[in-house]
Design a protein around this motif. Structure first.
Motif, PDB file in Angstrom:
ATOM      1  N   THR A 253      14.775  -0.482  11.182  1.00 14.87           N
ATOM      2  CA  THR A 253      14.866  -2.196  11.014  1.00 14.87           C
ATOM      3  C   THR A 253      13.477  -2.506  11.965  1.00 14.87           C
ATOM      4  N   LYS A 254      13.567  -1.742  13.357  1.00 10.60           N
ATOM      5  CA  LYS A 254      12.516  -2.144  13.898  1.00 10.60           C
ATOM      6  C   LYS A 254      10.928  -1.790  14.244  1.00 10.60           C
ATOM      7  N   GLU A 255      11.228  -0.517  14.650  1.00 15.07           N
ATOM      8  CA  GLU A 255       9.802   0.495  14.669  1.00 15.07           C
ATOM      9  C   GLU A 255       9.251   0.633  13.314  1.00 15.07           C
ATOM     10  N   MET A 256       8.801   1.099  12.174  1.00 15.58           N
ATOM     11  CA  MET A 256       8.168   1.727  11.556  1.00 15.58           C
ATOM     12  C   MET A 256       6.323   1.241  11.441  1.00 15.58           C
ATOM     13  N   TYR A 257       5.868   1.623  11.524  1.00 12.16           N
ATOM     14  CA  TYR A 257       4.089   2.034  10.745  1.00 12.16           C
ATOM     15  C   TYR A 257       4.102   1.742   9.840  1.00 12.16           C
ATOM     16  N   GLN A 258       5.050   0.792   9.166  1.00 13.92           N
ATOM     17  CA  GLN A 258       4.854   0.158   7.704  1.00 13.92           C
ATOM     18  C   GLN A 258       3.157  -0.282   7.184  1.00 13.92           C
ATOM     19  N   PHE A 259       2.899   0.482   6.436  1.00 11.76           N
ATOM     20  CA  PHE A 259       2.292  -0.819   5.645  1.00 11.76           C
ATOM     21  C   PHE A 259       1.811  -0.252   3.975  1.00 11.76           C
ATOM     22  N   GLU A 260       1.353  -0.929   2.591  1.00 18.85           N
ATOM     23  CA  GLU A 260       0.941  -1.148   1.837  1.00 18.85           C
ATOM     24  C   GLU A 260      -0.449  -0.138   1.591  1.00 18.85           C
ATOM     25  N   ASP A 261      -0.733   0.960   1.411  1.00 17.32           N
ATOM     26  CA  ASP A 261      -1.818   1.732   1.626  1.00 17.32           C
ATOM     27  C   ASP A 261      -2.903   1.238   0.312  1.00 17.32           C
ATOM     28  N   LYS A 262      -4.489   1.163   0.417  1.00 19.79           N
ATOM     29  CA  LYS A 262      -5.122   0.639  -1.106  1.00 19.79           C
ATOM     30  C   LYS A 262      -4.432   1.139  -2.672  1.00 19.79           C
ATOM     31  N   GLY A 263      -3.522   2.257  -2.409  1.00 25.82           N
ATOM     32  CA  GLY A 263      -3.283   2.164  -4.408  1.00 25.82           C
ATOM     33  C   GLY A 263      -1.740   1.388  -4.076  1.00 25.82           C
TER      34      GLY A 263
END
Length: 403
Positions: free
Chosen positions: A61-71
């Protein structure tokens, strides 16, 4: 000047040597217990951690380094090591094999949280995961292994243990706990109120002093275990007693991740400030199944390397290898050729500039070499080297062919 990102730091010089000593020591002991090395990717699908760590955990909920990659894939940098090892275990279809599997790993983990002593946004863990053994004897063995790692590193600790029960004893306890927490929810912090609905067991882990005082009279799972869990926990404490491993039963000890059941433990130190946990783990018999594998009992742990860096007693640095240097420019290439040959067996430090004797001897001390090997004008002419053992102080002239 470009500086490291907040919460991330370089490991150089003495810290790097300390880090390597920790990894080497822990790896050696893990291998004695039958563990083999595994490497998993730093980047994984976010779904892996949501399903294993739990949607309601602070990590998700607070701590992840989350993102959407180029795919267009939803990915994140691993916040902990166990889920990735379990994913690898299932991907390799090891859950379908009757052989018990044991892995150790080490590497960086990432969590976006407030940096403080012993807690960084990029941090490192050493961990072990044992699959296929459901006996409490394995829980005891894992705890023993951690105690031996800390003993080898010269680290003092206190051990806390608890039982988190199983699918038989947890549901009725959970209902009792929710009833208790609901009655006092107005006195609890915002995080605790949120967890009452999402993961009430985690309320017991709240670090807020007011909350902890309110929880002193909460129902204790240790008093509500089923016969099987109670028998296992008593067997564990008896084995720890017999092994002379001191421990405290902490009835409020829970793990920060949702996948744990039965045995839970933490090794803590009073020497590192507020973040006192230096290792933690326990049993997670349902996680392989949660991630679509065949039901497989498992137990494991992780050690926070940054947490213990300052506590490690480094062994006295021993002189090793050779320092090689030229006394005249014409001897430099001979020194380099000799170093290339000697490096097949030994550590060699080479000085590329011809220098006087005193300057070379300073270089020997800086390199901490066991042997000083110099080639001057006479040595070059005679096919010899001047050699000194820095420990015995013995000096001699040796034919190059006899080295």
């Amino acid at each position: 000047m470009i500086n490291p990102l907040r919460g991330m730091k370089d490991l150089t010089f003495e810290e790097a040597a300390r880090f390597n000593h920790i990894i080497k020591t822990a790896s050696t002991i893990a291998q004695r217990y039958g563990y083999g090395y595994i490497e998993t990717p730093i980047l994984e699908e976010t779904a892996l951690f949501k399903r294993s760590v739990g949607d309601s955990s602070d990590i998700v909920t607070k701590e992840m380094y989350q993102f959407e990659d180029k795919g267009g894939n939803d990915v994140c940098m691993r916040p902990e090591g166990t889920a990735g090892v379990v994913r690898a275990f299932i991907s390799a279809k090891l859950d379908r094999q009757p052989v018990k599997q044991k892995f150790y790993y080490y590497g960086p983990m990432f969590r976006y949280e407030r940096p403080q002593k012993g807690r960084l946004r990029e941090f490192h863990q050493f961990g072990c995961e044992s699959f296929g053994e459901g006996s409490v004897y394995e829980d005891f063995t894992v705890i023993t292994m951690i105690s031996q790692i800390f003993e080898a590193l010269g680290i003092g600790y206190d051990l806390k243990i608890n039982s988190l029960g199983c699918p038989e004893c947890m549901p009725p306890y959970r209902n009792n706990l929710v009833g208790f927490l609901t009655d006092i929810k107005s006195d609890l912090c915002e995080d605790c109120n949120r967890r009452i609905d999402t993961n009430p067991i985690r309320v017991l882990d709240c670090k807020n002093e007011k909350c902890q005082s309110m929880l002193a009279t909460s129902p204790k799972l240790i008093n509500n275990l089923c016969d099987a869990c109670n028998t296992d926990f008593k067997k564990l404490t008896a084995m720890l007693d017999n092994a002379g491993i001191a421990y405290e039963v902490d009835t409020n000890l829970v793990r920060g991740l949702d996948y744990y059941n039965k045995t839970a433990f933490e090794f803590v130190s009073s020497e590192i400030g507020a973040q006192s946990a230096i290792a933690g783990g326990g049993r997670y018999d349902r996680l392989v199944e949660y991630l679509d594998g065949k039901p497989t009992p498992a137990v494991g742990f992780a050690i926070g390397i940054e947490r213990i860096m300052e506590l490690v007693k480094m062994p006295e640095l021993q002189r090793e290898g050779y320092y090689m240097g030229a006394m005249v420019p014409e001897a430099i290439e001979k020194v380099i050729a000799l170093a290339n040959t000697k490096r097949k067996r030994d550590k060699v430090t080479v000085e590329y500039t011809s220098k006087g004797f005193k300057s070379h001897m300073k270089g020997v001390d800086k390199s901490n070499a066991r042997y000083a090997l110099l080639i001057g004008e006479d040595e070059l002419k005679n096919g010899t080297v001047w050699l000194k053992d820095m420990e015995s102080k013995e000096e001699k002239t040796v034919l190059v062919d006899d080295l």
